[in-house]
Design an enzyme around this catalytic site. Sequence first.
Site, PDB file in Angstrom:
ATOM      1  N   CYS A 114       0.921  -1.093  -0.088  1.00 45.39           N
ATOM      2  CA  CYS A 114      -0.091   0.044   0.062  1.00 45.39           C
ATOM      3  C   CYS A 114       0.580   1.635   0.179  1.00 45.39           C
ATOM      4  O   CYS A 114       2.017   1.413   0.428  1.00 45.39           O
ATOM      5  CB  CYS A 114      -0.916  -0.242   1.243  1.00 45.39           C
ATOM      6  SG  CYS A 114      -2.441  -1.414   1.419  1.00 45.39           S
ATOM      7  N   ARG A 122       5.664  -0.581  -6.255  1.00 46.97           N
ATOM      8  CA  ARG A 122       5.241  -1.073  -4.875  1.00 46.97           C
ATOM      9  C   ARG A 122       4.929  -2.160  -4.645  1.00 46.97           C
ATOM     10  O   ARG A 122       4.738  -3.388  -4.271  1.00 46.97           O
ATOM     11  CB  ARG A 122       5.059  -0.218  -3.388  1.00 46.97           C
ATOM     12  CG  ARG A 122       5.855   0.948  -3.344  1.00 46.97           C
ATOM     13  CD  ARG A 122       5.011   1.856  -2.088  1.00 46.97           C
ATOM     14  NE  ARG A 122       5.216   1.504  -1.159  1.00 46.97           N
ATOM     15  CZ  ARG A 122       5.575   2.107  -0.141  1.00 46.97           C
ATOM     16  NH1 ARG A 122       6.918   2.644   0.041  1.00 46.97           N
ATOM     17  NH2 ARG A 122       5.191   1.934   1.100  1.00 46.97           N
ATOM     18  N   TRP A 181      -3.094  -2.579  -1.627  1.00 45.31           N
ATOM     19  CA  TRP A 181      -2.533  -4.236  -1.701  1.00 45.31           C
ATOM     20  C   TRP A 181      -2.940  -5.135  -0.683  1.00 45.31           C
ATOM     21  O   TRP A 181      -3.084  -4.654   0.168  1.00 45.31           O
ATOM     22  CB  TRP A 181      -1.439  -4.329  -1.086  1.00 45.31           C
ATOM     23  CG  TRP A 181      -0.060  -5.416  -1.662  1.00 45.31           C
ATOM     24  CD1 TRP A 181      -0.030  -6.299  -2.891  1.00 45.31           C
ATOM     25  CD2 TRP A 181      -0.325  -6.764  -0.282  1.00 45.31           C
ATOM     26  NE1 TRP A 181       0.695  -7.684  -2.752  1.00 45.31           N
ATOM     27  CE2 TRP A 181       0.072  -7.559  -0.817  1.00 45.31           C
ATOM     28  CE3 TRP A 181      -0.562  -6.654   0.340  1.00 45.31           C
ATOM     29  CZ2 TRP A 181       0.722  -8.717  -0.785  1.00 45.31           C
ATOM     30  CZ3 TRP A 181       0.377  -8.126   1.180  1.00 45.31           C
ATOM     31  CH2 TRP A 181       0.455  -8.983  -0.042  1.00 45.31           C
ATOM     32  N   ASN A 184      -1.964   2.694   5.703  1.00 50.39           N
ATOM     33  CA  ASN A 184      -1.344   1.309   5.373  1.00 50.39           C
ATOM     34  C   ASN A 184      -1.576   0.947   6.932  1.00 50.39           C
ATOM     35  O   ASN A 184      -1.222   1.596   7.730  1.00 50.39           O
ATOM     36  CB  ASN A 184       0.163   2.007   5.154  1.00 50.39           C
ATOM     37  CG  ASN A 184      -0.283   2.687   4.103  1.00 50.39           C
ATOM     38  OD1 ASN A 184      -1.147   2.165   3.249  1.00 50.39           O
ATOM     39  ND2 ASN A 184       1.123   2.940   3.284  1.00 50.39           N
ATOM     40  N   GLY A 185      -0.928  -0.836   6.525  1.00 50.08           N
ATOM     41  CA  GLY A 185      -0.985  -1.158   7.969  1.00 50.08           C
ATOM     42  C   GLY A 185      -1.963  -2.498   8.316  1.00 50.08           C
ATOM     43  O   GLY A 185      -3.344  -2.737   7.208  1.00 50.08           O
ATOM     44  N   GLU A 203      17.835 -19.448  -3.624  1.00 50.02           N
ATOM     45  CA  GLU A 203      18.131 -17.638  -4.577  1.00 50.02           C
ATOM     46  C   GLU A 203      17.464 -18.053  -5.579  1.00 50.02           C
ATOM     47  O   GLU A 203      16.294 -17.491  -6.012  1.00 50.02           O
ATOM     48  CB  GLU A 203      18.481 -16.386  -4.178  1.00 50.02           C
ATOM     49  CG  GLU A 203      19.009 -15.468  -4.722  1.00 50.02           C
ATOM     50  CD  GLU A 203      17.861 -14.570  -4.406  1.00 50.02           C
ATOM     51  OE1 GLU A 203      16.713 -14.821  -3.631  1.00 50.02           O
ATOM     52  OE2 GLU A 203      17.043 -14.007  -5.768  1.00 50.02           O
ATOM     53  N   LYS A 235      13.368 -16.889  -6.964  1.00 52.66           N
ATOM     54  CA  LYS A 235      12.837 -15.750  -8.044  1.00 52.66           C
ATOM     55  C   LYS A 235      11.679 -17.152  -8.886  1.00 52.66           C
ATOM     56  O   LYS A 235      11.255 -16.139  -9.230  1.00 52.66           O
ATOM     57  CB  LYS A 235      14.633 -16.098  -9.038  1.00 52.66           C
ATOM     58  CG  LYS A 235      15.561 -14.852  -8.715  1.00 52.66           C
ATOM     59  CD  LYS A 235      15.332 -13.223  -8.374  1.00 52.66           C
ATOM     60  CE  LYS A 235      14.602 -13.665  -7.005  1.00 52.66           C
ATOM     61  NZ  LYS A 235      14.660 -12.064  -5.588  1.00 52.66           N
ATOM     62  N   GLU A 249       8.554 -16.943  -7.853  1.00 51.21           N
ATOM     63  CA  GLU A 249       7.975 -15.453  -7.504  1.00 51.21           C
ATOM     64  C   GLU A 249       7.694 -14.839  -8.682  1.00 51.21           C
ATOM     65  O   GLU A 249       6.277 -14.435  -9.071  1.00 51.21           O
ATOM     66  CB  GLU A 249       8.598 -14.257  -7.639  1.00 51.21           C
ATOM     67  CG  GLU A 249       9.395 -13.886  -5.944  1.00 51.21           C
ATOM     68  CD  GLU A 249      10.345 -12.673  -5.726  1.00 51.21           C
ATOM     69  OE1 GLU A 249      11.746 -13.437  -6.202  1.00 51.21           O
ATOM     70  OE2 GLU A 249      10.231 -12.081  -5.173  1.00 51.21           O
ATOM     71  N   HIS A 308      16.180 -37.997   1.343  1.00 51.39           N
ATOM     72  CA  HIS A 308      15.657 -38.287   2.369  1.00 51.39           C
ATOM     73  C   HIS A 308      14.346 -37.790   2.124  1.00 51.39           C
ATOM     74  O   HIS A 308      13.851 -37.424   2.708  1.00 51.39           O
ATOM     75  CB  HIS A 308      16.784 -37.664   2.969  1.00 51.39           C
ATOM     76  CG  HIS A 308      17.573 -38.364   3.678  1.00 51.39           C
ATOM     77  ND1 HIS A 308      18.330 -39.568   4.229  1.00 51.39           N
ATOM     78  CD2 HIS A 308      18.969 -37.473   3.039  1.00 51.39           C
ATOM     79  CE1 HIS A 308      19.496 -39.456   4.323  1.00 51.39           C
ATOM     80  NE2 HIS A 308      20.327 -38.229   3.797  1.00 51.39           N
ATOM     81  N   LYS A 311       6.850  -5.146  -3.468  1.00 49.49           N
ATOM     82  CA  LYS A 311       8.007  -4.938  -3.890  1.00 49.49           C
ATOM     83  C   LYS A 311       8.492  -4.261  -1.848  1.00 49.49           C
ATOM     84  O   LYS A 311       9.989  -4.465  -1.188  1.00 49.49           O
ATOM     85  CB  LYS A 311       8.574  -3.449  -4.356  1.00 49.49           C
ATOM     86  CG  LYS A 311       9.956  -3.241  -3.967  1.00 49.49           C
ATOM     87  CD  LYS A 311       9.931  -3.803  -5.365  1.00 49.49           C
ATOM     88  CE  LYS A 311      12.034  -3.955  -5.415  1.00 49.49           C
ATOM     89  NZ  LYS A 311      12.583  -5.293  -5.118  1.00 49.49           N
TER      90      LYS A 311
HETATM   91  C1  G6P Z   1       9.633  -8.592  -0.611  1.00 48.08           C
HETATM   92  C2  G6P Z   1      10.072  -8.379  -1.884  1.00 48.08           C
HETATM   93  C3  G6P Z   1      11.463  -9.589  -1.749  1.00 48.08           C
HETATM   94  C4  G6P Z   1      11.993  -8.837  -0.902  1.00 48.08           C
HETATM   95  C5  G6P Z   1      11.776  -8.645   0.301  1.00 48.08           C
HETATM   96  C6  G6P Z   1      12.600  -8.521   1.075  1.00 48.08           C
HETATM   97  O1  G6P Z   1       8.798  -9.753  -0.089  1.00 48.08           O
HETATM   98  O2  G6P Z   1       9.249  -8.983  -2.934  1.00 48.08           O
HETATM   99  O3  G6P Z   1      12.064  -9.375  -3.383  1.00 48.08           O
HETATM  100  O4  G6P Z   1      13.271 -10.015  -0.909  1.00 48.08           O
HETATM  101  O5  G6P Z   1      10.618  -8.416   0.339  1.00 48.08           O
HETATM  102  O6  G6P Z   1      12.488  -6.908   1.140  1.00 48.08           O
HETATM  103  P1  G6P Z   1      13.814  -5.863   1.912  1.00 48.08           P
HETATM  104  O7  G6P Z   1      13.389  -4.510   1.455  1.00 48.08           O
HETATM  105  O8  G6P Z   1      13.167  -6.229   3.197  1.00 48.08           O
HETATM  106  O9  G6P Z   1      14.549  -5.760   1.122  1.00 48.08           O
END
Ligand code: G6P
Length: 589
Positions: free
Chosen positions: A2, A27, A71, A95-96, A462, A466, A469, A485, A584
């Site tokens: 948001c 965002r 959001w 927001n929140g 990682e 990716k 996501e 296992h 984001k």
């Molecule tokens: C969200 C984003 C990720 C990010 C994570 C942590 O989930 O989509 O890409 O890694 O937050 O965000 P930060 O701003 O704390 O690195």
Amino acid sequence: MCGIVGYIGRRRAAPVLLDGLKKLEYRGYDSVGIAVLDRGKLAIEKRSGRVAALAKAEELSGTIGIGHTRWATHGAPSERNAHPHRYGKIAVVHNGIIENAAELRAICEARGEVFSSETDSEIAAHVIAHYFEEEGDLLRAVYRAAGELNGSFALAVLAEGKEEIVCARRASPLIVAEGEGEGFVASDIPALAAKGRRAYVLEDGEFARITREKVQIFGADLALRLREAFLLEEEELAPEKGRFAHFMRKEIEEVPEAIQNSLFLSDTLQNKEICEVLCQTYYFDIVACGTAYHSGLCFACAAERLLRVPTRVHIASEYRYSDPIVPRGTLTVAVSQSGETADTLAAARLAQERGSKVLAITNVVHSSLSRLADFTIFTGAGREVAVAATKSFHAQLAALYSLLAVLAKYRRSCLPPLEKFPDLAREVIQKSECAAGWSPYFLGSKSVFFLGRGVDRCAAMEGSLKLKEITYLPSEGYAAGELKHGTLALVDGRTPVVAIITDPQLADKTMNAVHEVYARGANVFLITCFPALCTQKEVTASVLIPACPSAFSPMLSVIPLQMLAYHVSLAVGNDPDKPRNLAKSVTVE
Ligand code: G6P
């Protein structure tokens, strides 16, 4: 997640609000809305979808307004649930998460009030409206309402007949600013940026009243607080995609620069105080979420292997409720691209309460994390727009490895050099383009496994994140030795496997896992720095990355994984920059 904007001045508010909302689009959000006060009366326009869907609202007249990108947390993404929420004379953007919304709603409904959305946020409009009737003063009404709300909030509030915006903050960022005859509020600095504007970051528990003449900040007791403003810079040019089809692809291209700009450049590393803290650091605790958590895992491998510093890496949302043990001599490193992730902030605060100093690694100046931390290293990734983090991961690694290099100096030990990584990364980006040709193997797959051992396992995690996501394919980053296992039961011809092998001591071991999955029909894609492995019959395709110290290899091995996710995302028809349901910057728990 948001976003909030607000404007009061002499210009028409609607275009200013829409412009601010556009700057918050990156965002991640699902609906938008604005409320404008026109001759003392509220006019509200909201839509499900993107800011462009609100174009008609630009015609609203009135010079005071608030706007929001939502959001969804409570209630589906829909026009009805979009902000601003109105009750009586009050309009609110929030927001929140208001945790006691259900209880408060029952009280309001008992008074005969009717709700028009399923959101927790609407309760704020009702409670404020109730007190506004009693007080006739908006600041006092917001103050009294805030006392009843549990959870986190950044609020911007309008009242019919009042020429002001009132704001409140608890655990959700809010910045207020003043210019000539104008006042602003936003949840994020890019929405406010303009040369010469004086800005103030609200602290937890603070309130603000914004009029055309001035911004006033009040403490938790409503006493006026005098604050030093900071000057906002020239409006940052909105990042453009340039020759690339998507921000994510462009941001992968910017990895070498992000590394370069994050190696050794932070003044923090020269700062006497941090040097003293580093000299007394015997343990590292990392707290972070998502991709930043993975950069923490990579750091832990390097710190333990190269300098023998015991390092624990915590998912911030777990750490904050884990009653953590923080031994003396612990330096807590909070890693966050945005510096606004609610769980990471809470974890950092808890570490401080337990006596640890906190070093923040963040990409955003003036972020909540940098203000909370004892020391901050700012990474030089530049603005990252795509929701899936790419260059910020490499920037975090560069900063974290630089921190290790400084520590190594104090310990009179020597670390492998880091200076070549920008050039090596450039080479890997070129080589990774071939991942585009791998996509057909991933389309229609049941699930995907990313395997590695040691530091390669961190890279695998990682890579898997990716892929999940932005392609929505189920995938797992797994310790190669753990395969037998349980997970091996899932492997067949429809489960592509990506193996990462950069550590000479573990190469044969991970290759065992490759044999095992190949024998079950899986196609294997290999990221390695060992040329001989690329030609093995088990390997369908590979990216050969340059040799580098294996403790630092995620700096290179993750690039082909990012590129793979990008290309598979395109192949399945997704927009890699805007994955569904994700944001984001995650400013709620
Ligand atoms: C969200 C984003 C990720 C990010 C994570 C942590 O989930 O989509 O890409 O890694 O937050 O965000 P930060 O701003 O704390 O690195």
